[in-house]
Design an enzyme around this catalytic site. Structure first.
Site, PDB file in Angstrom:
ATOM      1  N   ASN A  68       0.866  -1.189   0.000  1.00 31.97           N
ATOM      2  CA  ASN A  68       0.000   0.000   0.000  1.00 31.97           C
ATOM      3  C   ASN A  68       0.900   1.236   0.000  1.00 31.97           C
ATOM      4  OD1 ASN A  68      -1.752   2.081   0.564  1.00 31.97           O
ATOM      5  ND2 ASN A  68      -2.377   1.319   2.573  1.00 31.97           N
ATOM      6  N   LYS A 106       0.067   4.264  -0.199  1.00 35.63           N
ATOM      7  CA  LYS A 106      -0.610   5.414   0.425  1.00 35.63           C
ATOM      8  C   LYS A 106      -0.441   6.665  -0.454  1.00 35.63           C
ATOM      9  CE  LYS A 106      -0.137   3.154   4.817  1.00 35.63           C
ATOM     10  NZ  LYS A 106      -0.001   3.207   6.255  1.00 35.63           N
ATOM     11  N   HIS A 143      -9.470   0.993   5.506  1.00 36.27           N
ATOM     12  CA  HIS A 143      -8.144   1.138   6.112  1.00 36.27           C
ATOM     13  C   HIS A 143      -8.253   2.060   7.330  1.00 36.27           C
ATOM     14  CE1 HIS A 143      -4.002   2.382   6.704  1.00 36.27           C
ATOM     15  NE2 HIS A 143      -3.667   1.262   6.087  1.00 36.27           N
ATOM     16  N   GLU A 157      -6.574   4.455   8.316  1.00 38.64           N
ATOM     17  CA  GLU A 157      -6.454   5.899   8.022  1.00 38.64           C
ATOM     18  C   GLU A 157      -7.759   6.460   7.461  1.00 38.64           C
ATOM     19  OE1 GLU A 157      -2.892   5.392   5.718  1.00 38.64           O
ATOM     20  OE2 GLU A 157      -1.875   4.812   7.578  1.00 38.64           O
ATOM     21  N   GLU A 159      -5.147  -5.439  10.875  1.00 35.24           N
ATOM     22  CA  GLU A 159      -4.135  -4.408  11.054  1.00 35.24           C
ATOM     23  C   GLU A 159      -4.383  -3.681  12.377  1.00 35.24           C
ATOM     24  OE1 GLU A 159      -2.303  -3.222   7.092  1.00 35.24           O
ATOM     25  OE2 GLU A 159      -4.012  -1.911   7.370  1.00 35.24           O
ATOM     26  N   GLY A 208       2.529   1.946  10.857  1.00 34.49           N
ATOM     27  CA  GLY A 208       3.436   3.078  10.671  1.00 34.49           C
ATOM     28  C   GLY A 208       4.162   3.484  11.945  1.00 34.49           C
ATOM     29  N   SER A 265       3.644  -2.319  10.197  1.00 40.98           N
ATOM     30  CA  SER A 265       5.102  -2.256  10.362  1.00 40.98           C
ATOM     31  C   SER A 265       5.829  -3.528   9.905  1.00 40.98           C
ATOM     32  CB  SER A 265       5.461  -1.952  11.820  1.00 40.98           C
ATOM     33  OG  SER A 265       4.960  -0.682  12.180  1.00 40.98           O
TER      34      SER A 265
HETATM   35  P1  PGA Z   1       2.917   0.134   7.642  1.00 37.03           P
HETATM   36  O1  PGA Z   1       1.446   0.318   7.065  1.00 37.03           O
HETATM   37  O2  PGA Z   1       3.481  -1.129   7.044  1.00 37.03           O
HETATM   38  O3  PGA Z   1       3.663   1.344   7.203  1.00 37.03           O
HETATM   39  O4  PGA Z   1       2.805   0.024   9.134  1.00 37.03           O
HETATM   40  C1  PGA Z   1       0.596  -0.790   6.944  1.00 37.03           C
HETATM   41  C2  PGA Z   1      -0.738  -0.351   6.379  1.00 37.03           C
HETATM   42  O5  PGA Z   1      -1.144   0.796   6.628  1.00 37.03           O
HETATM   43  O6  PGA Z   1      -1.402  -1.120   5.679  1.00 37.03           O
END
Ligand code: PGA
Length: 256
Positions: A9, A11, A94, A96, A166, A172, A212
């Site tokens: 992803n 983003k 997601h 976010e 997740e 992140g 992560s």
């Molecule tokens: P990240 O993001 O690997 O940077 O923690 C995972 C995600 O948002 O799907």
């Protein structure tokens, strides 16, 4: 056997040139493994050009979002019906989207249904916050996200579904979820799906882990029983790291 997925992803990162360079590097580096689907999720803007650049035998595309109505006066939105010929997958719900753009489980449910209506496989993201976890609310949160998120689809659609577990506190942040926490969540998720749609549908759902993930921890997560792949954010922007994740997943499968 459920085919594994390693999804990146991107983003809201990379301009058109950078996105094209990354695809070029991934294309050179990543080997095709018949037991793994490698899915790239660039920004909405770059889906179209990348759909002609990618080697379809190596990569599938996912949209990071899509609107739940097929057509209409929704300024700034892109519908699943517009995405349908370009992508195989769409990320829905997601964290976010949930936390920054206030998307609810109800909205996620409409998007999951819209994706299936348009022949796109949704990757429904669910997970608890750190507050939920410390209040021992993880199971309840996952139950609600699954129950509401899947309320508008049928058992045969559920069989094709992908769920990404997740934990919000691991996204992140560099905070690593322990394999036993992931295993418990996967058991809860499949159990909730089985209650709604039966064991057979639940056993067909592919469950990914995200949060992560880097190459050095990838095989640890792939070892977790019931995990069918990884949803990778930050590390998917680095071609060597992302390739490392794909290779770790493959190695794990070869070892059986
Ligand atoms: P990240 O993001 O690997 O940077 O923690 C995972 C995600 O948002 O799907």
């Amino acid at each position: 056997m459920r085919k594994k997925i390693i999804a990146g992803n991107w983003k809201m990162h990379l301009n058109a040139h950078q996105a094209s360079v990354l695809v070029h590097r991934l294309q050179e580096r990543i080997e095709t493994h018949k037991d793994i689907e490698v899915v790239l999720s660039p920004s909405m803007l770059h889906l179209q050009p990348l759909s002609t650049q990618i080697d379809r035998r190596k990569f599938k595309l996912a949209a990071q979002n899509g609107h739940f109505v097929d057509e209409g006066a929704f300024t700034g939105e892109v519908s699943m019906s517009m995405l349908r010929d370009m992508v195989n997958y769409v990320i829905v719900g997601h964290s976010e989207r949930r936390h920054i753009f206030s998307e609810t489980d109800e909205v996620a449910a409409k998007k999951v249904a819209a994706a299936f209506r348009n022949g796109i496989t949704p990757i429904l993201c669910i997970g608890e916050t750190s507050t939920d976890r410390s209040a021992q609310e993880t199971d309840r949160v996952l139950h609600d996200q699954v129950t509401v998120g899947l309320k508008d689809i049928t058992a045969s659609e559920v069989s094709k579904l992908v769920v990404a577990y997740e934990p919000v506190w691991a996204i992140g942040t560099g905070k690593i979820a322990k394999p036993n926490q992931v295993r418990d969540a996967v058991v809860t998720i499949r159990h909730n799906i089985a209650e709604l749609f039966g064991e057979k549908a639940a056993s067909n759902v592919r469950v990914l882990y995200g949060g992560s993930v880097k190459a050095d921890v990838a095989s640890g997560y792939m070892n977790v029983e019931g995990i069918d792949g990884l949803l990778v954010g930050g590390a998917s922007l680095n071609y060597a790291e992302f390739n490392g994740i794909v290779e770790q997943a493959h190695k794990r499968l070869v070892q059986g």
